[in-house]
Structures are given as C-alpha cells and as structure tokens.
Design a protein around this motif. Structure first.
Motif, short mmCIF file in Angstrom:
data_model
loop_
_atom_site.label_atom_id
_atom_site.label_comp_id
_atom_site.label_asym_id
_atom_site.label_seq_id
_atom_site.Cartn_x
_atom_site.Cartn_y
_atom_site.Cartn_z
N UNK A 111 -1.28 -16.82 -10.79
CA UNK A 111 -0.42 -17.92 -11.21
C UNK A 111 0.90 -17.40 -11.77
N UNK A 112 0.85 -16.35 -12.56
CA UNK A 112 2.05 -15.87 -13.22
C UNK A 112 2.08 -14.35 -13.20
N UNK A 113 3.20 -13.77 -12.85
CA UNK A 113 3.34 -12.33 -12.88
C UNK A 113 4.68 -11.96 -13.49
N UNK A 114 4.75 -10.77 -14.05
CA UNK A 114 6.00 -10.24 -14.57
C UNK A 114 6.31 -8.98 -13.80
N UNK A 115 7.58 -8.80 -13.46
CA UNK A 115 8.00 -7.64 -12.70
C UNK A 115 8.50 -6.56 -13.66
N UNK A 116 8.00 -5.37 -13.48
CA UNK A 116 8.48 -4.23 -14.25
C UNK A 116 8.47 -3.01 -13.32
N UNK A 117 9.21 -2.00 -13.70
CA UNK A 117 9.29 -0.80 -12.88
C UNK A 117 8.00 -0.01 -13.05
N UNK A 118 7.38 0.36 -11.92
CA UNK A 118 6.14 1.12 -11.94
C UNK A 118 6.45 2.57 -11.61
N UNK A 119 5.84 3.48 -12.36
CA UNK A 119 6.07 4.90 -12.16
C UNK A 119 4.73 5.61 -11.99
N UNK A 120 4.67 6.63 -11.11
CA UNK A 120 3.44 7.41 -10.96
C UNK A 120 3.02 8.02 -12.29
N UNK A 121 1.70 8.00 -12.54
CA UNK A 121 1.14 8.53 -13.78
C UNK A 121 1.01 7.49 -14.88
N UNK A 122 1.64 6.34 -14.69
CA UNK A 122 1.62 5.27 -15.69
C UNK A 122 0.26 4.57 -15.68
N UNK A 142 5.75 3.09 -3.42
CA UNK A 142 6.66 3.14 -2.29
C UNK A 142 7.07 1.71 -1.94
N UNK A 143 8.32 1.39 -2.16
CA UNK A 143 8.81 0.04 -1.88
C UNK A 143 8.04 -0.98 -2.69
N UNK A 144 7.39 -1.93 -2.02
CA UNK A 144 6.61 -2.93 -2.74
C UNK A 144 5.11 -2.62 -2.73
N UNK A 145 4.75 -1.37 -2.40
CA UNK A 145 3.34 -0.95 -2.39
C UNK A 145 3.08 0.03 -3.52
N UNK A 146 1.90 -0.10 -4.10
CA UNK A 146 1.54 0.74 -5.24
C UNK A 146 0.07 1.13 -5.10
N UNK A 147 -0.25 2.41 -5.23
CA UNK A 147 -1.63 2.89 -5.16
C UNK A 147 -2.11 3.12 -6.59
N UNK A 148 -3.22 2.47 -6.96
CA UNK A 148 -3.76 2.53 -8.32
C UNK A 148 -5.15 3.15 -8.27
N UNK A 149 -5.39 4.15 -9.12
CA UNK A 149 -6.70 4.81 -9.18
C UNK A 149 -7.57 4.07 -10.19
N UNK A 150 -8.76 3.63 -9.75
CA UNK A 150 -9.76 3.02 -10.63
C UNK A 150 -10.83 4.08 -10.85
N UNK A 151 -10.70 4.83 -11.93
CA UNK A 151 -11.58 5.98 -12.15
C UNK A 151 -13.04 5.58 -12.29
N UNK A 152 -13.32 4.49 -13.00
CA UNK A 152 -14.72 4.09 -13.21
C UNK A 152 -15.40 3.70 -11.90
N UNK A 153 -14.65 3.09 -11.00
CA UNK A 153 -15.22 2.70 -9.71
C UNK A 153 -15.14 3.81 -8.69
#
Length: 164
Positions: A111-122, A142-153
């Motif tokens: 429903x609602x999102x906020x845009x912020x700059x994403x950096x690797x390691x964050x 990369x562009x509008x794509x972001x790879x996020x590590x879910x360590x627990x899963x």
C-alpha cells in the motif's frame, strides 16, 4: 529413571526434482505429512492466449514438517532428492519464517512505500514486504533491482522496485 525427550516436528527444506515441487507436496499431503510449496500466480503468454499459472516461489524446493527420526520418509515418494543442509545439519525453518512467507504471498499488494538509496552491505527490515520481523542484507543493487540475503532462510531474494 530415564528422561524421555519428546521429538518435536520441525520445518526442513527438501530439494525436489525439477518441476516436481507441487506434485510431491500433494503426495506428501495424501500420506498425512505436512508439506508447504509456496506459489505465486503469474500470467504466461502463449501465441494464442494468456493464462494465469501457479509457479513455485522456491524452484525445486518444498518445506516439510517432520520429526528428526521421520526424515527419511519423504524418500519413499518420487520427486524427493535430498535435504538442504546448513553447517552439517538439516536446515531448519522456524514457524515464524513459515508464517511470514505465507503472509507475504497472501498479501502481495504493497500500500505504501518510501524510496531511499540502497547500498550493498546495508541491513534492511523486510517487514513492509510481508516478511514479518525479518531482516536482510543487501548484496547487490543494479538499476531498480536489488538482491537481498535472508540468512535465516538461506536464500537470496531478488526485489524489483517500482520505477516512478
């Protein structure tokens, strides 16, 4: 006097043959084994039509809830290959993570999102994306794509951000 420990059923990740996830889940349900194959709906286009199809979120993987002593039961069914191991033990998934996965797939509309700059390691909080109480670490942007590590899963999630 012996103290008898009661075995607890735990969620484990099971690798399956390609395209066998949903079928194996049905077979396990028929044998009264709790299994979960998370799916999402995609629209696929053929030359003559478009169709909504259910696609597994975790390709060639399902989640099964068994006692440690019953782990080998799944290999009686066609399609089961092996368990996912983490630090030489079968990878366990908590009830909270299963619930978060189910909730995120049932309520995919943001429903609602906020845009912020994403950096690797964050480190980022994934609660707003339906992963209740889950945190992830950004691996690559990369562009509008972001790879996020879910360590627990034990997964890397590729997030495509909406372009304004």
């Amino acid at each position: 006097m012996k103290i008898i420990e009661k075995e607890v059923e735990e969620w484990m990740v099971l690798y399956t043959k390609p395209n066998a996830s949903r079928n194996l889940t049905k077979q396990l349900h028929a044998a009264n084994i709790e299994a979960y194959c998370p799916t999402r709906t995609e629209i696929r286009q053929w030359s003559d039509r478009k169709k909504k199809v259910q696609v597994p979120v975790l390709p060639s993987m399902i989640l099964v809830k068994l006692k440690e002593s019953e782990r080998s039961l799944v290999f009686e069914f066609s399609g089961a290959i092996r368990y996912l191991f983490w630090q030489r033990k079968p990878a366990k998934v908590s009830e909270e993570e299963i619930k978060a996965l189910r909730d995120s797939l049932e309520k995919p509309n943001v429903v609602n999102t906020e845009i912020e700059t994403l950096k690797p390691g964050q480190d980022i909080d994934l609660s707003e994306l339906g992963f209740e109480g889950q945190k992830g670490k950004i691996k690559y942007v990369s562009g509008n794509k972001c790879w996020v590590i879910l360590e627990k899963l034990g997964f890397v999630v590729k997030v495509t951000l909406a372009e304004d």
